[in-house]
Design an enzyme around this catalytic site. Structure first.
Site: not given
Ligand code: HPA
Ligand code: ZN
Length: 344
Positions: A207, A285-286
Site C-alpha cells: 500500500e 477499506d474504511d
Molecule cells: N491500511 C493499513 N491499516 C489499516 C487500513 C489500511 O488501509 N485500514 C484500516 N487499518
Molecule cells: Zn485495509
C-alpha cells in the site's frame, strides 16, 4: 470512454463480494457521536461536522490516528452489534452478497474491552443478516503490525476459543496498521502458527510499503491474497508471479486517493493491473473515512479510468473467485452474476 449512466447502473446493481473492509472503518461520524453519548465518552471534536472536517489525510498514519480515536467509543456488545448492522445495511444496498470483514481485536482489548464482547456483537449482527437477508459473511482477525509480534501471539491465543466455536464465521488472519518500518517478516512466527492451525491468510502489503513487502507476504507469511498490493506495479517479476499464481489484490481506490498513494484517481494503476492479467478486486477499506462504500469505489474508478463493462464483470467475478467460501457457494454466486449480465 466516459462512464455511461447505463453502465453505472449495471455496476451498482450487479452482485459482488467485498473482501477488504475494516469494520472499525465503517463507523460514521453520526454513529461515533451517538455511541460516545450513550457511553459517556468525551470526544475531542465539538460536532459531527467538525469530526468529518478532520478527515483530511496526507498519508496512512494521519488516517490511522483518527481511526483509532474513533474506535474508542466502542465499549459494549450493543456497540459492536450496531456498527456491524449499519455496515450490513450499506453493503446490502450496494448488492454485496458476501463480505469478508476485518476486525482489529488489539484496538479493543488494549482499552480493556474483552474479545468476548467484540465477537458477540459482530456475530449477532452477522448471523441475523444471514438468516433475514441471505447476506453471507466471514470474519478475518487482523494483527496490528505497529505492535510487537509477542502481542500478536497473545492475541492469537486469546482468539483460539472463537476459531474453534465459530469456524463458519471466523476463518482467518490478516495484518494491518502502519506499514512502513513494519515488514511482514516481523510476523513470521505468528503466521506460521496460524498456518499450522489451518487458518486462511492475508496481509496488507504494497500500500505504502515497497514491492519487497509483497514478496515477504507471499514467501514468509504465505498469504493467499494481498490487501492493496498496488505498488506491485513497480516490479515486473512480481507482476508475473501474481498473475501466474492468481494471487488476488484487494484494491481500494478511494482509500488510495484519500491517503495519497495516488495523487489523483486518474493516476490509479488498477486498470494497468487488470490489463496485466492480475486478479484485481474493488473494495472500500474504511468507507466511513474515505468517502463511500463499495459501489462508490467502483464508480470513482470507472469515472476516471478507461474501464469497460467487461472489466466490471471481471472485477465482480474476481471478488467471488478470490473469496474464501466453498466452491459450491462460489459457483452459485458466479451463476447469479452471469445471469445478471445476460439479462441485459
Ligand atoms: N491500511 C493499513 N491499516 C489499516 C487500513 C489500511 O488501509 N485500514 C484500516 N487499518
Ligand atoms: Zn485495509
Amino acid at each position: 470512454m466516459p462512464l455511461t449512466p447505463q453502465l453505472a447502473e449495471k455496476i451498482r446493481r450487479m452482485p459482488k463480494a467485498e473482501l477488504h473492509l475494516h469494520i472499525e472503518g465503517t463507523l460514521e461520524p453520526e454513529l461515533i457521536f451517538a455511541l460516545a453519548e450513550r457511553n459517556g465518552v468525551a470526544l475531542p471534536y465539538p460536532s459531527v461536522e467538525a469530526l468529518r472536517r478532520a478527515y483530511a489525510f496526507h498519508d496512512l498514519q494521519s488516517f490511522l490516528d483518527i481511526y483509532y480515536a474513533g474506535a474508542s467509543v466502542l465499549l459494549t456488545e450493543e456497540d459492536f452489534y450496531d456498527m456491524t448492522r449499519a455496515y450490513i445495511a450499506h453493503a446490502v444496498a450496494d448488492h454485496v452478497r458476501h463480505a469478508e470483514i476485518f476486525f482489529d481485536p488489539q484496538t479493543h482489548t488494549a482499552r480493556g474491552v474483552p474479545l468476548e464482547i467484540v465477537m458477540a456483537g459482530m456475530e449477532r449482527a452477522l448471523a441475523e443478516a444471514e438468516i433475514k437477508l441471505g447476506f453471507s459473511s466471514r470474519l478475518i482477525l487482523c494483527f496490528l503490525r505497529h505492535l510487537p509480534e509477542e502481542d500478536a501471539l497473545a492475541t492469537l491465543d486469546a482468539a483460539l476459543p472463537y476459531f474453534r466455536s465459530l469456524p463458519h464465521r471466523l476463518i482467518g488472519v490478516g495484518l494491518d496498521s502502519s506499514e512502513l518500518g513494519h515488514p511482514p517478516a516481523k510476523f513470521a512466527r505468528v503466521f506460521e502458527r496460524c498456518r499450522a492451525l489451518g487458518l486462511r491468510i492475508v496481509a496488507h502489503a504494497g500500500e505504502e510499503g515497497p514491492p519487497e513487502y509483497i514478496h515477504e507476504a507471499l514467501d514468509i507469511l504465505r498469504v493467499e491474497r494481498i490487501d492493496h498490493g498496488v505498488r506491485a506495479i513497480e516490479d515486473e517479476a512480481l507482476l508475473d508471479r501474481l498473475a501466474r499464481e492468481r494471487i488476488a489484490l484487494t484494491v481500494c481506490p478511494l482509500s488510495n486517493t484519500r491517503l495519497k498513494v495516488f495523487d489523483d484517481m486518474a493516476d490509479h494503476t488498477l486498470g494497468a493491473l487488470l490489463d496485466r492479467g492480475l486478479a484485481v478486486t474493488i473494495n472500500s477499506d474504511d468507507p466511513a473515512y474515505f468517502g463511500g462504500y463499495v459501489n462508490a469505489n467502483y464508480l470513482a474508478a470507472f469515472e476516471s479510468l478507461d474501464l469497460t463493462a467487461q472489466d466490471a464483470y471481471t472485477l465482480a467475478r474476481n471478488s467471488f473467485e478470490a473469496s474464501f467460501i466453498d466452491d459450491r457457494a462460489k459457483r452459485a454466486l458466479i451463476g447469479e452474476l452471469d445471469r445478471f449480465w445476460q439479462a441485459s
